[in-house]
Design a protein around this motif. Sequence first.
Motif, PDB file in Angstrom:
ATOM      1  N   LEU A   1      42.852  26.274  34.198  1.00 57.04           N
ATOM      2  CA  LEU A   1      42.275  25.296  33.273  1.00 57.04           C
ATOM      3  C   LEU A   1      43.122  24.031  33.234  1.00 57.04           C
ATOM      4  N   VAL A   2      44.431  24.221  33.153  1.00 53.02           N
ATOM      5  CA  VAL A   2      45.325  23.065  33.121  1.00 53.02           C
ATOM      6  C   VAL A   2      45.113  22.224  34.371  1.00 53.02           C
ATOM      7  N   GLN A   3      45.077  22.894  35.532  1.00 55.72           N
ATOM      8  CA  GLN A   3      44.870  22.175  36.789  1.00 55.72           C
ATOM      9  C   GLN A   3      43.531  21.434  36.757  1.00 55.72           C
ATOM     10  N   TYR A   4      42.516  22.104  36.199  1.00 54.44           N
ATOM     11  CA  TYR A   4      41.171  21.539  36.186  1.00 54.44           C
ATOM     12  C   TYR A   4      41.147  20.246  35.371  1.00 54.44           C
ATOM     13  N   PHE A   5      41.759  20.295  34.164  1.00 55.16           N
ATOM     14  CA  PHE A   5      41.715  19.121  33.300  1.00 55.16           C
ATOM     15  C   PHE A   5      42.601  18.005  33.819  1.00 55.16           C
ATOM     16  N   ARG A   6      43.571  18.383  34.648  1.00 58.38           N
ATOM     17  CA  ARG A   6      44.366  17.315  35.258  1.00 58.38           C
ATOM     18  C   ARG A   6      43.652  16.775  36.498  1.00 58.38           C
ATOM     19  N   GLY A   7      42.453  17.272  36.717  1.00 51.44           N
ATOM     20  CA  GLY A   7      41.660  16.784  37.833  1.00 51.44           C
ATOM     21  C   GLY A   7      42.112  17.318  39.173  1.00 51.44           C
ATOM     22  N   ARG A   8      42.868  18.414  39.136  1.00 51.33           N
ATOM     23  CA  ARG A   8      43.365  18.942  40.409  1.00 51.33           C
ATOM     24  C   ARG A   8      42.994  20.420  40.575  1.00 51.33           C
ATOM     25  N   ALA A   9      41.714  20.702  40.452  1.00 49.79           N
ATOM     26  CA  ALA A   9      41.289  22.115  40.571  1.00 49.79           C
ATOM     27  C   ALA A   9      41.785  22.688  41.896  1.00 49.79           C
ATOM     28  N   ILE A  10      42.301  23.958  41.852  1.00 50.25           N
ATOM     29  CA  ILE A  10      42.865  24.508  43.080  1.00 50.25           C
ATOM     30  C   ILE A  10      41.762  24.805  44.077  1.00 50.25           C
ATOM     31  N   GLU A  11      42.096  24.590  45.319  1.00 47.82           N
ATOM     32  CA  GLU A  11      41.163  24.966  46.385  1.00 47.82           C
ATOM     33  C   GLU A  11      41.114  26.473  46.385  1.00 47.82           C
ATOM     34  N   GLY A  12      39.914  26.969  46.164  1.00 48.42           N
ATOM     35  CA  GLY A  12      40.005  28.369  45.806  1.00 48.42           C
ATOM     36  C   GLY A  12      39.476  29.436  46.715  1.00 48.42           C
ATOM     37  N   TYR A  13      39.062  29.163  47.962  1.00 51.40           N
ATOM     38  CA  TYR A  13      38.418  30.250  48.684  1.00 51.40           C
ATOM     39  C   TYR A  13      39.344  31.473  48.862  1.00 51.40           C
ATOM     40  N   THR A  14      40.518  31.224  49.415  1.00 52.42           N
ATOM     41  CA  THR A  14      41.426  32.340  49.691  1.00 52.42           C
ATOM     42  C   THR A  14      41.811  33.070  48.418  1.00 52.42           C
ATOM     43  N   THR A  15      42.180  32.265  47.402  1.00 57.17           N
ATOM     44  CA  THR A  15      42.574  32.873  46.129  1.00 57.17           C
ATOM     45  C   THR A  15      41.450  33.748  45.590  1.00 57.17           C
ATOM     46  N   THR A  16      40.237  33.243  45.626  1.00 56.82           N
ATOM     47  CA  THR A  16      39.103  33.993  45.075  1.00 56.82           C
ATOM     48  C   THR A  16      38.941  35.324  45.806  1.00 56.82           C
ATOM     49  N   ILE A  17      38.962  35.238  47.132  1.00 57.06           N
ATOM     50  CA  ILE A  17      38.787  36.464  47.916  1.00 57.06           C
ATOM     51  C   ILE A  17      39.906  37.463  47.589  1.00 57.06           C
ATOM     52  N   LEU A  18      41.141  36.957  47.566  1.00 60.05           N
ATOM     53  CA  LEU A  18      42.275  37.840  47.297  1.00 60.05           C
ATOM     54  C   LEU A  18      42.134  38.509  45.937  1.00 60.05           C
ATOM     55  N   LEU A  19      41.814  37.708  44.948  1.00 57.92           N
ATOM     56  CA  LEU A  19      41.686  38.257  43.593  1.00 57.92           C
ATOM     57  C   LEU A  19      40.577  39.294  43.530  1.00 57.92           C
ATOM     58  N   LEU A  20      39.446  38.941  44.166  1.00 61.17           N
ATOM     59  CA  LEU A  20      38.311  39.881  44.158  1.00 61.17           C
ATOM     60  C   LEU A  20      38.732  41.215  44.755  1.00 61.17           C
ATOM     61  N   LEU A  21      39.408  41.138  45.904  1.00 60.91           N
ATOM     62  CA  LEU A  21      39.812  42.375  46.574  1.00 60.91           C
ATOM     63  C   LEU A  21      40.781  43.168  45.706  1.00 60.91           C
ATOM     64  N   LEU A  22      41.727  42.429  45.131  1.00 64.19           N
ATOM     65  CA  LEU A  22      42.756  43.076  44.324  1.00 64.19           C
ATOM     66  C   LEU A  22      42.134  43.789  43.130  1.00 64.19           C
ATOM     67  N   ILE A  23      41.304  43.035  42.412  1.00 62.62           N
ATOM     68  CA  ILE A  23      40.696  43.609  41.208  1.00 62.62           C
ATOM     69  C   ILE A  23      39.753  44.735  41.590  1.00 62.62           C
ATOM     70  N   GLY A  24      38.983  44.500  42.677  1.00 63.16           N
ATOM     71  CA  GLY A  24      38.070  45.535  43.151  1.00 63.16           C
ATOM     72  C   GLY A  24      38.804  46.835  43.414  1.00 63.16           C
ATOM     73  N   SER A  25      39.935  46.754  44.118  1.00 66.69           N
ATOM     74  CA  SER A  25      40.618  48.011  44.445  1.00 66.69           C
ATOM     75  C   SER A  25      41.264  48.618  43.207  1.00 66.69           C
ATOM     76  N   ALA A  26      41.768  47.760  42.308  1.00 65.35           N
ATOM     77  CA  ALA A  26      42.343  48.306  41.078  1.00 65.35           C
ATOM     78  C   ALA A  26      41.279  49.079  40.310  1.00 65.35           C
ATOM     79  N   ILE A  27      40.070  48.501  40.230  1.00 66.73           N
ATOM     80  CA  ILE A  27      38.998  49.178  39.488  1.00 66.73           C
ATOM     81  C   ILE A  27      38.621  50.492  40.166  1.00 66.73           C
ATOM     82  N   MET A  28      38.526  50.449  41.496  1.00 63.16           N
ATOM     83  CA  MET A  28      38.138  51.677  42.195  1.00 63.16           C
ATOM     84  C   MET A  28      39.186  52.762  42.037  1.00 63.16           C
ATOM     85  N   LEU A  29      40.457  52.367  42.121  1.00 57.31           N
ATOM     86  CA  LEU A  29      41.523  53.349  41.941  1.00 57.31           C
ATOM     87  C   LEU A  29      41.432  53.984  40.556  1.00 57.31           C
ATOM     88  N   SER A  30      41.253  53.124  39.560  1.00 55.25           N
ATOM     89  CA  SER A  30      41.169  53.636  38.186  1.00 55.25           C
ATOM     90  C   SER A  30      39.983  54.564  38.039  1.00 55.25           C
TER      91      SER A  30
END
Length: 318
Positions: free
Chosen positions: A248-277
């Motif tokens: 959010l801070v980055q967004y309001f400073r007008g510098r939203a992060i380039e997010g493809y890699t981050t998004t994919i990584l987070l999705l995978l991470l959270i996905g596997s955490a959920i499946m493990l649980s």
Amino acid sequence: MSTLSVVLPAYNEELMVGKTCRVLHEVLTGAGISYELVLVNDGSRDQTWNEILKAGEKDPNILGVHFSRNFGKEAAVFAGLAQASGDVVAVMDCDLQHPAETLLEMYEKWKEGYEVIEGVKKSRGKESFLHKESAGFFYGIMSKATKVDMQNASDFKMMDRKVVDSILSMPERNMFFRATSSWVGFRTTSVEFEVHEREAGESKWSTWSLVKYAFTNIVAFTTAPLQFVTVGGGICFGCSLIMIIYSLVQYFRGRAIEGYTTTILLLLLIGSAIMLSLGVIGYYIAKIYEEVKRRPRYIVSKIVRGTNDVTENTRHDV
Ligand code: UDP
Ligand code: MG
């Protein structure tokens, strides 16, 4: 005169049954203890049952319990406890890795008034490197999870009738004998023993069966893994809060992060955490399912005392 029952689970122990019975007979008669040997044939695929019958011909104090198939060591121990009629009951392996002489030491302790006498390994005996390491690893995890020291604990124990009855009265199907016997409490002491080398036959434990054993017993004894799920969720939530604020801070400073890699990584991470649980939760549900089915722990097809078939007049499946 009090009687000592010795419960011996036996799975593919044709080479050891005769000798074990002989040694126990010598040691116990030598010490003037009246005894009964409860040999539970856990669905062996070799001549174990015939060996038990043969031993019964020589010694009328032998009670042979024949399972309809292999139900595992815990079930065999439980069946043995259910059939044992002594005032004090010992459980030991059928391969003489638990020394018979230690029984006498335990018996003395029982005479002194102790109600649970745990056999504690001085060393683990000779095992292959891999086996030793993996056993050490899993017992480590189990000790942490069950809060009972598993590293040197063994299934070699002696228990008073009271203790046996309270263990038998527990309704759960998936029992973890080694920890349950300390869970019930009572006046407890321990006796150290040297693990002997197996003389004949081979260990029934592969590394894979140790893994299964560890999981089953952790689940049978503690709900800690479920708490890990909650804690894991909490940590994920904390991290995501930080990420949200940062983004959010980055967004309001007008510098939203380039997010493809981050998004994919987070999705995978959270996905596997959920499946493990879900896996952890699923495992518990599976165990609950098994428990609520109320299937018997084991099925007995035959009981023989000495040479007499006593199947009809004995309590069967608990
Ligand atoms: N056992 C059993 N059912 C099984 C596996 C083992 O009753 O499914 C018995 C086996 O006959 C022995 C005891 O459990 O009396 C210990 O087994 P083992 O010696 O293979 O284990 P280790 O001493 O290597 O831990
Ligand atoms: Mg053994």
